[in-house]
Design a protein around this motif. Structure first.
Motif, PDB file in Angstrom:
ATOM      1  N   ARG A 174       0.832  -1.202   0.000  1.00 20.96           N
ATOM      2  CA  ARG A 174       0.000   0.000   0.000  1.00 20.96           C
ATOM      3  C   ARG A 174       0.871   1.258   0.000  1.00 20.96           C
ATOM      4  N   ILE A 175       0.329   2.349  -0.541  1.00 19.00           N
ATOM      5  CA  ILE A 175       1.047   3.621  -0.528  1.00 19.00           C
ATOM      6  C   ILE A 175       0.894   4.263   0.843  1.00 19.00           C
ATOM      7  N   SER A 176       2.015   4.632   1.441  1.00 19.14           N
ATOM      8  CA  SER A 176       2.009   5.280   2.755  1.00 19.14           C
ATOM      9  C   SER A 176       1.998   6.794   2.627  1.00 19.14           C
ATOM     10  N   GLY A 177       2.654   7.314   1.592  1.00 18.61           N
ATOM     11  CA  GLY A 177       2.722   8.756   1.391  1.00 18.61           C
ATOM     12  C   GLY A 177       3.458   9.079   0.111  1.00 18.61           C
ATOM     13  N   VAL A 178       3.780  10.349  -0.082  1.00 17.09           N
ATOM     14  CA  VAL A 178       4.495  10.809  -1.270  1.00 17.09           C
ATOM     15  C   VAL A 178       5.578  11.794  -0.850  1.00 17.09           C
ATOM     16  N   LEU A 179       6.778  11.606  -1.387  1.00 12.13           N
ATOM     17  CA  LEU A 179       7.869  12.550  -1.151  1.00 12.13           C
ATOM     18  C   LEU A 179       8.022  13.439  -2.382  1.00 12.13           C
ATOM     19  N   ASP A 180       8.165  14.737  -2.160  1.00 12.60           N
ATOM     20  CA  ASP A 180       8.181  15.709  -3.265  1.00 12.60           C
ATOM     21  C   ASP A 180       9.283  16.749  -3.050  1.00 12.60           C
ATOM     22  N   ILE A 181       9.933  17.124  -4.127  1.00  9.34           N
ATOM     23  CA  ILE A 181      10.830  18.284  -4.132  1.00  9.34           C
ATOM     24  C   ILE A 181      10.239  19.300  -5.102  1.00  9.34           C
ATOM     25  N   SER A 182       9.973  20.500  -4.603  1.00  8.54           N
ATOM     26  CA  SER A 182       9.419  21.571  -5.432  1.00  8.54           C
ATOM     27  C   SER A 182      10.355  22.777  -5.407  1.00  8.54           C
ATOM     28  N   THR A 183      10.621  23.323  -6.590  1.00  6.97           N
ATOM     29  CA  THR A 183      11.464  24.510  -6.724  1.00  6.97           C
ATOM     30  C   THR A 183      10.815  25.464  -7.718  1.00  6.97           C
ATOM     31  N   ASP A 184      11.455  26.604  -7.915  1.00  5.55           N
ATOM     32  CA  ASP A 184      11.043  27.493  -8.998  1.00  5.55           C
ATOM     33  C   ASP A 184      11.383  26.812 -10.318  1.00  5.55           C
ATOM     34  N   LYS A 185      10.553  27.017 -11.342  1.00  4.75           N
ATOM     35  CA  LYS A 185      10.786  26.339 -12.625  1.00  4.75           C
ATOM     36  C   LYS A 185      12.143  26.693 -13.219  1.00  4.75           C
ATOM     37  N   ASN A 186      12.662  27.854 -12.873  1.00  6.44           N
ATOM     38  CA  ASN A 186      13.974  28.263 -13.400  1.00  6.44           C
ATOM     39  C   ASN A 186      15.122  27.469 -12.772  1.00  6.44           C
ATOM     40  N   ALA A 187      14.816  26.772 -11.658  1.00  6.74           N
ATOM     41  CA  ALA A 187      15.834  25.950 -10.996  1.00  6.74           C
ATOM     42  C   ALA A 187      15.660  24.474 -11.359  1.00  6.74           C
ATOM     43  N   TYR A 188      14.833  24.199 -12.370  1.00  8.88           N
ATOM     44  CA  TYR A 188      14.566  22.809 -12.785  1.00  8.88           C
ATOM     45  C   TYR A 188      15.849  22.082 -13.150  1.00  8.88           C
ATOM     46  N   HIS A 189      15.968  20.833 -12.662  1.00  7.93           N
ATOM     47  CA  HIS A 189      17.101  19.982 -13.026  1.00  7.93           C
ATOM     48  C   HIS A 189      16.572  18.576 -13.285  1.00  7.93           C
ATOM     49  N   PRO A 190      16.910  17.978 -14.427  1.00  8.01           N
ATOM     50  CA  PRO A 190      16.376  16.646 -14.762  1.00  8.01           C
ATOM     51  C   PRO A 190      16.807  15.547 -13.802  1.00  8.01           C
ATOM     52  N   HIS A 191      17.860  15.778 -13.020  1.00  9.68           N
ATOM     53  CA  HIS A 191      18.319  14.755 -12.079  1.00  9.68           C
ATOM     54  C   HIS A 191      17.490  14.719 -10.796  1.00  9.68           C
ATOM     55  N   THR A 192      16.619  15.711 -10.595  1.00  8.57           N
ATOM     56  CA  THR A 192      15.841  15.767  -9.360  1.00  8.57           C
ATOM     57  C   THR A 192      14.961  14.532  -9.195  1.00  8.57           C
ATOM     58  N   ILE A 193      14.357  14.073 -10.276  1.00  6.11           N
ATOM     59  CA  ILE A 193      13.494  12.898 -10.173  1.00  6.11           C
ATOM     60  C   ILE A 193      14.306  11.652  -9.807  1.00  6.11           C
TER      61      ILE A 193
END
Length: 383
Positions: A174-193
């Motif tokens: 079962r899913i217990s929760g969700v972990l998220d990293i949110s930044t400004d779109k200008n700080a987007y980095h493809p390695h974050t996922i």
């Protein structure tokens, strides 16, 4: 996708209602396309001016937080570590429950002020039906890690965000929760996922080990012998009958089973092994064994008796010797002596925890411990 093209698709489809072409659908990507379609079908307006007020507070929010206290406690050090890695980039690390409600966050004050304007904060629901396409809500629906950047968010108000999130699975699937990293779109980095996936993988292993007292045997699996003991190994928790009662996602993949199989499939149905061999191998400790699945896939495995089922340590044995003598003295010639072999492997703590889990149900506790009800009664009577 080029920003100008994405804006064109947004305005054409979400504002004017023109169905996207196959090319536009391809540009959006399958995950975003399906999510936007769900949002449109739910009647959510992409260009609404006000922020939807779906936020919990007071005792209702505290109840949500209390329900996920174990997960929050487990995740806090990791979230603080992630935030330290992001130092200077601006952003926030968020933890939601299994229903998309944010129950804990840590981030940079400057970014938090911006995030608060769209209710990206503790107590807010980020389900798709409330916030449109977003990493938390969409990850819950997809059941996997997703990244949503800038204008890929369904609601125009959220377009300044870049978010990556992954669901955290419990050992029972079962899913217990969700972990998220949110930044400004200008700080987007493809390695974050990738960072999110690795972090969640680590958290899921910690969740698995938090349930160690429920497993009779822990099985480690990997396609290569050198993978055993590494972060890439899969973990499986078995009860006394070989039933899979806990499993991480790496093990699900290696064994070729699904979350729905947890609690209903025995390990001897999946790999070419008998139950007796499982316990024989477990007694040998962490030795690697080459096995094959029933789909003829080769795997390397090691078996280990759960620490709560091992022999008493010296202090516990000394304390419990009179008890064992009393119990053994009541054994009739026809009684199964294997029961007492199992009893001696159980720690007092394991028995007490099992009785708490079953609310004092002796029959159920005995079954979970792998002993008979009469044996457990005698143990309790002499304790």
């Amino acid at each position: 996708m080029k920003l100008a093209n994405l804006r064109d698709v947004r305005r054409s489809w979400l504002y004017h209602g023109d169905e996207p072409s196959n090319e536009a659908e391809s540009m959006l990507g399958n995950v975003v396309f399906k999510s936007w379609k769900r949002c449109l079908q739910s009647g959510l307006e992409a260009y609404q001016k006000s922020v939807p007020d779906n936020i919990l507070s007071g005792h209702i929010l505290q109840s949500r937080i209390d329900q996920r206290n174990d997960l929050i406690t487990l995740a806090k050090p990791t979230m603080n570590y992630l935030h330290a890695l992001m130092s200077g980039c601006g952003g926030v690390v968020l933890l939601s429950d299994h229903q998309g409600v944010i129950v804990h966050s840590v981030g940079d004050a400057e970014f938090i002020n911006k995030a608060d304007r769209v209710l990206l904060k503790t107590g807010a629901s980020w389900l798709e039906k409330h916030r449109g396409t977003n990493a938390i809500g969409t990850a819950l629906i997809e059941g996997k890690a997703v990244a949503i950047n800038g204008s890929e968010h369904y609601l125009e108000n959220n377009g300044f965000l870049s978010c990556a999130a992954a669901p955290i699975y419990q050992p029972d699937g079962r899913i217990s929760g969700v972990l998220d990293i949110s930044t400004d779109k200008n700080a987007y980095h493809p390695h974050t996922i990738g960072l999110i996936k690795a972090t969640v993988h680590s958290l899921e292993k910690q969740l698995f080990h938090a349930h160690d007292d429920e497993y009779r045997v822990t099985l480690r699996v990997h396609p290569n012998a050198e993978g055993l003991g590494s972060i890439a190994e899969g973990l499986v928790g078995l009860n006394e009958e070989g039933l899979i009662i806990g499993c991480d996602r790496a093990a699900l993949s290696y064994l070729g089973i699904a979350s729905i199989d947890i609690g209903s499939v025995k390990i001897q149905q999946i790999i070419d092994i008998t139950l007796d061999q499982v316990f024989d191998y477990a007694k040998l400790g962490q030795q690697a064994h080459s096995l094959r699945t029933h789909t003829d896939r080769s795997l390397f495995s090691s078996f280990q008796i759960s620490s709560h089922y091992r022999h008493f340590n010296q202090a516990t044995v000394t304390e419990s010797e009179p008890l064992q003598t009393q119990v053994t003295s009541e054994v009739t010639p026809t009684e199964n002596l294997v029961e007492f072999g199992r009893l001696r492997e159980l720690s007092k703590l394991a028995i007490e925890k099992t009785l708490i889990k079953t609310n004092g149900n002796i029959s159920l506790a005995a079954k979970m411990l792998g002993i008979s009800r009469n044996t457990l009664y005698r143990y309790l009577r002499n304790d």
